[in-house]
Motif scaffolding. Structure first.
Motif, PDB file in Angstrom:
ATOM      1  N   TYR A 128       0.833  -1.190   0.000  1.00  0.00           N
ATOM      2  CA  TYR A 128       0.000   0.000   0.000  1.00  0.00           C
ATOM      3  C   TYR A 128       0.874   1.249   0.000  1.00  0.00           C
ATOM      4  CZ  TYR A 128      -4.167  -2.761   0.959  1.00  0.00           C
ATOM      5  OH  TYR A 128      -5.206  -3.648   0.859  1.00  0.00           O
ATOM      6  N   VAL A 171       4.555   7.158   2.128  1.00  0.00           N
ATOM      7  CA  VAL A 171       4.798   6.058   3.063  1.00  0.00           C
ATOM      8  C   VAL A 171       4.276   4.779   2.414  1.00  0.00           C
ATOM      9  CG1 VAL A 171       4.346   5.102   5.342  1.00  0.00           C
ATOM     10  CG2 VAL A 171       4.614   7.580   5.056  1.00  0.00           C
ATOM     11  N   PHE A 185       3.513   0.646   2.867  1.00  0.00           N
ATOM     12  CA  PHE A 185       3.253  -0.422   3.829  1.00  0.00           C
ATOM     13  C   PHE A 185       3.175  -1.761   3.101  1.00  0.00           C
ATOM     14  CE2 PHE A 185       2.278   1.942   7.621  1.00  0.00           C
ATOM     15  CZ  PHE A 185       1.725   3.138   7.190  1.00  0.00           C
ATOM     16  N   PHE A 235      -0.212  -5.326   8.983  1.00  0.00           N
ATOM     17  CA  PHE A 235       0.625  -4.385   8.253  1.00  0.00           C
ATOM     18  C   PHE A 235       2.019  -4.288   8.854  1.00  0.00           C
ATOM     19  CE2 PHE A 235      -2.255  -2.417   5.268  1.00  0.00           C
ATOM     20  CZ  PHE A 235      -3.496  -2.731   5.778  1.00  0.00           C
ATOM     21  N   GLY A 236       2.995  -4.015   7.978  1.00  0.00           N
ATOM     22  CA  GLY A 236       4.315  -3.643   8.449  1.00  0.00           C
ATOM     23  C   GLY A 236       4.290  -2.245   9.037  1.00  0.00           C
ATOM     24  N   GLY A 244       5.801   0.431   8.059  1.00  0.00           N
ATOM     25  CA  GLY A 244       5.838   1.517   7.095  1.00  0.00           C
ATOM     26  C   GLY A 244       7.245   2.004   6.773  1.00  0.00           C
TER      27      GLY A 244
END
Lengths: 114, 113
Positions: B36, B87, B89, B103-104, B106
């Protein structure tokens, strides 16, 4: 084609005040989610609703409550705001299958608790 | 549950250079890995994804590679442009659920003119 709509976009609260963040989606998705985004910590799941009438806790639910009002709307409530809840909040709806899981996010609500 | 780690947290590149962001995941059953992009003041948007039955996927200047043995996947952006600054992700399905994503943390990518 609005997708996911969040209100308000910005809010400042005093410690102890309450407020409700609103979220609505027009994509007919069953699943809706609330995340908070903090620097260096990515997107952390607060609560989710897999379908109308159900809600479940995520990774960081303390201090929050949610209501899945109908298939379109999923609200997040802070009963007694604390400075630690200063964050950017995102609502998302997710369409998922065994092949892919796509999240559609709202624009976010930037909340400051003083 | 699934744990996703993302590196680096910040990345600066000169315009025209390539950028690479890496993520590792913990659940060997995960089979879908999206990326993302979040522009300033907006919510994240899906830009590319890869399923576990392929090792690489390209879409113009972006590509994603997957190494299932090592449990890591990477985003590659070539010929970077200022509008790539955002950013990013990575994510993976939460263990046991096709309708949740983990999610990671970022990566803030800055493309310097």
């Amino acid at each position: 084609n609005a997708g996911v709509t969040q209100t308000p976009k910005f809010q400042v609260l005093k410690t102890g005040q309450s407020m409700t963040l609103q979220c609505a989606q027009d994509m007919n998705h069953n699943s809706m989610y609330w995340y908070r985004q903090d620097p260096g910590m990515g997107l952390r799941l607060i609560y989710y609703s897999a379908s109308e009438g159900t809600t479940d806790k995520g990774e960081v639910p303390n201090g929050y409550n949610v209501s899945r009002l109908n298939k379109r709307e999923f609200s997040l409530r802070l009963e007694s705001a604390a400075p630690s809840q200063t964050s950017v909040y995102f609502c998302a709806s997710i369409v998922g299958s065994s092949q892919n899981t796509e999240a559609f996010f709202g624009q976010g609500t930037r909340l400051t608790v003083v | 549950g699934e744990n996703v780690e993302q590196h680096p947290s910040t990345l600066s590149v000169q315009e025209g250079d390539s950028a690479v962001i890496k993520c590792t995941y913990s659940d060997s059953a995960s089979n879908y890995f999206p990326w993302y992009k979040q522009e300033l003041g907006k919510g994240p948007q899906l830009i590319i994804d890869i399923r576990s039955n392929v090792g690489e996927k390209k879409d113009q200047r972006i590509a994603v590679t997957l190494n299932k043995t090592a449990k890591h996947f990477s985003l590659h952006i070539t010929e970077t442009q200022p509008e790539d600054s955002a950013v990013y992700f990575c994510a993976a399905p939460a263990s046991g659920s096709a309708r949740q994503l983990t999610f990671g943390s970022g990566t803030q990518l800055t493309v310097l003119p």
